[in-house]
Design a protein around this motif. Sequence first.
Motif, PDB file in Angstrom:
ATOM      1  N   ALA A 117     -97.611  17.666 -49.103  1.00 20.16           N
ATOM      2  CA  ALA A 117     -97.072  16.069 -49.455  1.00 20.16           C
ATOM      3  C   ALA A 117     -95.659  16.426 -49.744  1.00 20.16           C
ATOM      4  O   ALA A 117     -95.008  17.239 -50.467  1.00 20.16           O
ATOM      5  N   LEU A 123     -97.650  12.535 -46.380  1.00 21.56           N
ATOM      6  CA  LEU A 123     -98.835  13.443 -46.254  1.00 21.56           C
ATOM      7  C   LEU A 123     -99.191  14.058 -44.989  1.00 21.56           C
ATOM      8  O   LEU A 123     -99.119  13.400 -44.033  1.00 21.56           O
ATOM      9  N   VAL A 163     -94.604   8.961 -53.028  1.00 19.88           N
ATOM     10  CA  VAL A 163     -95.190   9.637 -52.000  1.00 19.88           C
ATOM     11  C   VAL A 163     -94.454   8.975 -50.661  1.00 19.88           C
ATOM     12  O   VAL A 163     -94.490   7.954 -50.384  1.00 19.88           O
TER      13      VAL A 163
END
Length: 123
Positions: A100, A34, A31
């Motif tokens: 995201a 976000l 990731v």
Amino acid sequence: QVQLVESGGALVQAGGSLRLSCAASGRIFSVYGLGWYRQAPGKQRELVAIITSINSGGSTNYADSVRGRFTISADNAKNTVFLQMDSLKSEDTAVYYCNADLTPYGGRRSVYWGQGTQVTVSS
């Protein structure tokens, strides 16, 4: 495949609070960031808050209009990002979308969007 689903939108009086959640399904490798965006009817979608460096403490930034009232956070174990909204104003009325920037297992880095959740603030 990764999917994002928002929840928590509601009708609330000015000055009240809401907590939005966005849960990601699927296997995620990395990731990068976000975010929460919002869009009111007839308006452009705008950035509300972002969080990066999630695995190293998190770094956040906010739109001027929400700074000090909204808080973005993430729970890595639950693959969920939150938006705590306090001191809500009528100007906050919009559909809120989570976003995201991530790499799924077996895939390439991509940007994903949730379906949106309606927040309505009555004055």
